[in-house]
Design a protein around this motif. Structure first.
Motif, PDB file in Angstrom:
ATOM      1  N   THR A  10       0.909  -1.489  -0.205  1.00 15.08           N
ATOM      2  CA  THR A  10      -0.089   0.128   0.515  1.00 15.08           C
ATOM      3  C   THR A  10       1.382   0.829   0.103  1.00 15.08           C
ATOM      4  OG1 THR A  10      -0.539   0.351   2.019  1.00 15.08           O
ATOM      5  CG2 THR A  10      -2.027  -1.140   1.468  1.00 15.08           C
ATOM      6  N   LEU A  24      -7.506   0.358   6.879  1.00 15.22           N
ATOM      7  CA  LEU A  24      -9.522   0.326   6.219  1.00 15.22           C
ATOM      8  C   LEU A  24     -10.132   1.082   6.985  1.00 15.22           C
ATOM      9  CD1 LEU A  24     -10.792  -1.211   4.281  1.00 15.22           C
ATOM     10  CD2 LEU A  24     -11.217  -3.148   6.053  1.00 15.22           C
ATOM     11  N   SER A  71      -1.221  -3.029  -7.877  1.00 18.54           N
ATOM     12  CA  SER A  71      -2.645  -2.779  -7.033  1.00 18.54           C
ATOM     13  C   SER A  71      -4.409  -3.815  -7.523  1.00 18.54           C
ATOM     14  CB  SER A  71      -3.094  -1.944  -8.198  1.00 18.54           C
ATOM     15  OG  SER A  71      -1.977  -0.684  -8.015  1.00 18.54           O
ATOM     16  N   ARG A  72      -3.188  -5.093  -7.960  1.00 20.98           N
ATOM     17  CA  ARG A  72      -4.246  -6.375  -8.433  1.00 20.98           C
ATOM     18  C   ARG A  72      -4.033  -6.914  -6.805  1.00 20.98           C
ATOM     19  NH1 ARG A  72      -1.988  -6.479 -13.603  1.00 20.98           N
ATOM     20  NH2 ARG A  72      -0.607  -8.012 -13.048  1.00 20.98           N
ATOM     21  N   GLU A  94      -3.735  -6.193  -4.016  1.00 21.76           N
ATOM     22  CA  GLU A  94      -3.325  -5.239  -2.839  1.00 21.76           C
ATOM     23  C   GLU A  94      -4.203  -5.204  -2.131  1.00 21.76           C
ATOM     24  OE1 GLU A  94      -4.137  -0.247  -1.088  1.00 21.76           O
ATOM     25  OE2 GLU A  94      -2.761  -1.231  -2.993  1.00 21.76           O
ATOM     26  N   ARG A  95      -6.197  -5.578  -2.541  1.00 22.03           N
ATOM     27  CA  ARG A  95      -7.361  -6.103  -1.845  1.00 22.03           C
ATOM     28  C   ARG A  95      -6.977  -7.454  -1.405  1.00 22.03           C
ATOM     29  NH1 ARG A  95     -12.173  -4.386  -1.655  1.00 22.03           N
ATOM     30  NH2 ARG A  95     -14.331  -6.408  -1.685  1.00 22.03           N
ATOM     31  N   SER A 148      -5.541  -7.391   1.791  1.00 22.84           N
ATOM     32  CA  SER A 148      -5.823  -6.747   2.851  1.00 22.84           C
ATOM     33  C   SER A 148      -7.366  -7.557   3.160  1.00 22.84           C
ATOM     34  CB  SER A 148      -6.875  -5.241   1.991  1.00 22.84           C
ATOM     35  OG  SER A 148      -6.074  -5.248   1.719  1.00 22.84           O
ATOM     36  N   LEU A 149      -7.613  -8.278   2.407  1.00 18.00           N
ATOM     37  CA  LEU A 149      -8.450  -9.483   2.927  1.00 18.00           C
ATOM     38  C   LEU A 149      -7.548 -10.631   3.286  1.00 18.00           C
ATOM     39  CD1 LEU A 149     -10.963  -9.549  -0.623  1.00 18.00           C
ATOM     40  CD2 LEU A 149     -11.695  -8.770   1.937  1.00 18.00           C
TER      41      LEU A 149
END
Length: 291
Positions: free
Chosen positions: A26, A88, A164-165, A167-168, A171-172
């Protein structure tokens, strides 16, 4: 060590690697530049995370006198840097996400020096504890905290599209990893969980609320806008509980030390969601908006 404890001992470092790599993914140089141009909130948050909240943990341990392993674990939890969930919640609450991320990473890096010191200081109060050599503690912190953060930052710098792909998903995965680690510690200590919750619950809740309050007050003391005060409250109230469980459950070799961090990881979301809801109701949308 039984199979469940072994599984937790192996799973914790893997989960922590995922969490800390996600933090690195991030971070961009622009985040540092933006916050360094107005460093008041950054300085206040750093002092709060690295000094004020650990001192609060020590004070609570002295005032309430929980069992030694709970007292040590409480100080460890207090000295932890913020975690990815604070980033978040800052986003959800319209806080200063860049400030949250920079504080998370800066405190994670600084914790390589400060967290072993607070841990050793707490252990000195527990005469029955086996105190690991300081060099060993620092070395393990470098391997489990700094290395994955630097890896994530390197990916972000060299392959921003890839960062960027993923990162989510990271986080999950971090949220799932934290939940599994709390469950794992609970399974490893299942016969003693009721007693530990009774012994650690109140002081952990007070540490959580006190840390958030310190964040808001420190922001107010340096004249930070409400957006930054909210961010500091979230950052000082939410901790990298996974790191605390790793230190207590594997580096110190006793899952009892991990109990306060596990409890903290479970209770910190209540106040954080209240703060996020407050931010959404009172702060304007937009990353750079004032307030």
């Amino acid at each position: 060590m039984d199979q469940e404890s072994l599984a937790v001992g192996v799973g914790m470092p893997i989960a922590l690697f995922i969490i800390m790599t996600g933090i690195g993914l991030t971070l961009t140089p622009g985040d540092f530049r933006r916050e360094l141009r107005s460093p008041r909130a950054l300085a206040a948050g750093s002092v709060g995370q690295l000094v004020a909240v650990p001192l609060l943990g020590l004070l609570l341990a002295v005032l309430f006198r929980p069992p030694p392993e709970i007292a040590v674990g409480l100080v460890i939890a207090a000295a932890l840097p913020g975690g990815t969930m604070s980033n978040l919640c800052a986003f959800l609450g319209r806080g200063n996400v860049a400030l949250s991320v920079v504080l998370t990473v800066a405190a994670s890096l600084a914790a390589v020096a400060t967290l072993p010191l607070w841990t050793l200081l707490a252990l000195e109060q527990d005469v029955g504890a086996v105190v690991p050599p300081p060099g060993e503690t620092v070395g393990r912190m470098l391997a489990t905290v700094v290395a994955p953060v630097l890896l994530g930052m390197a990916v972000r710098y060299r392959r921003p599209a890839l960062a960027s792909r993923v990162e989510r998903p990271f986080s999950l995965a971090a949220g799932a990893a934290l939940g599994l680690m709390v469950l794992g510690v609970g399974l490893a200590l299942r016969e003693d969980v009721p007693d530990y919750l009774r012994q650690a619950g109140l002081v952990v809740v007070l540490l959580n609320i006190g840390g958030a309050a310190l964040g808001w007050l420190l922001g107010a003391a340096v004249g930070a806008p409400r957006r930054d005060r909210l961010t500091l409250a979230l950052e000082l109230g939410m901790k990298n509980a996974a790191l605390g469980m790793l230190i207590g459950g594997t580096l110190l070799g006793d899952f009892a030390y991990a109990v306060p961090s596990a409890v903290y990881g479970a209770v910190m979301f209540g106040p954080a969601l209240v703060l996020a809801a407050y931010g959404r109701r009172t702060l304007p949308a937009g990353r750079d908006a004032g307030g």
